[in-house]
Design a protein around this motif. Structure first.
Motif, PDB file in Angstrom:
ATOM      1  N   THR A   1       3.930  -8.982  13.433  1.00 37.74           N
ATOM      2  CA  THR A   1       5.153  -9.738  13.438  1.00 37.74           C
ATOM      3  C   THR A   1       6.566  -8.907  12.840  1.00 37.74           C
ATOM      4  N   PHE A   2       7.288  -9.344  13.604  1.00 40.47           N
ATOM      5  CA  PHE A   2       8.048  -8.884  13.415  1.00 40.47           C
ATOM      6  C   PHE A   2       8.851  -9.001  11.473  1.00 40.47           C
ATOM      7  N   ILE A   3       9.338  -8.509  10.755  1.00 38.94           N
ATOM      8  CA  ILE A   3       9.679  -8.912   9.861  1.00 38.94           C
ATOM      9  C   ILE A   3      11.954  -8.685   9.879  1.00 38.94           C
ATOM     10  N   ARG A   4      11.920  -7.366  10.262  1.00 38.73           N
ATOM     11  CA  ARG A   4      13.252  -6.840  10.157  1.00 38.73           C
ATOM     12  C   ARG A   4      13.237  -5.809  10.671  1.00 38.73           C
ATOM     13  N   GLU A   5      14.986  -5.331  11.074  1.00 39.07           N
ATOM     14  CA  GLU A   5      15.320  -4.333  11.815  1.00 39.07           C
ATOM     15  C   GLU A   5      17.430  -3.803  10.664  1.00 39.07           C
TER      16      GLU A   5
END
Length: 147
Positions: free
Chosen positions: A77-81
């Motif tokens: 799951t992508f959280i942040r960049e």
């Protein structure tokens, strides 16, 4: 006669203890050789404390795309960049709530250092798997890109 009987017993005990310690030493050597060969073959370096890294010849955009595809393939799951002066930091999470922080650091226009960090107590194998997947994606992208 008593001192003669004690001397062989002591000698046998010391020889027995020395013999027990030898397999422990030789048993580790093949394991260490195996670790070295694996790191050289994959191009990844285990940095310790939950970190695995590799240097790649590619653009920042190509490495970011490879990292995102690798994460997608691993169902993370992508959280942040976050953007920084030297590159990009991507954060993902798996179903067991292990966080994987991927740093893409620009060394030059075409050389990137990619580090996957699962933290001090995270599974280092997960970071190594991520790096291998990202490398596979980079190789696939290179194979389909006409020169």
């Amino acid at each position: 006669m008593r001192t003669i009987a004690k001397a062989p017993a002591r000698t046998l005990i010391w020889l027995g203890l020395a013999g027990l310690s030898l397999p422990a030493c030789t048993g580790l050597e093949p394991a260490m050789v195996g670790v070295g060969v694996t790191a050289v073959e994959t191009g990844a370096t285990v940095l310790g404390r939950g970190k695995v890294g590799t240097y790649e010849i590619a653009s920042v955009d190509d490495v970011e795309a490879a990292a995102r595809t690798a994460a997608s393939n691993m169902a993370l799951t992508f959280i942040r960049e976050r953007e920084s002066d030297i590159g990009t930091v991507l954060t993902f999470r798996d179903d067991r709530r292990h966080t994987i922080t991927v740093s893409i650091e620009r060394q030059s226009r075409t050389v990137m250092f990619v580090r996957a960090d699962v933290g001090l107590f995270g599974p280092t194998g997960l970071a190594a798997l991520f790096i291998r997947q990202a490398q596979k994606e980079l190789e696939a992208a290179r194979a389909t890109t006409p020169e």
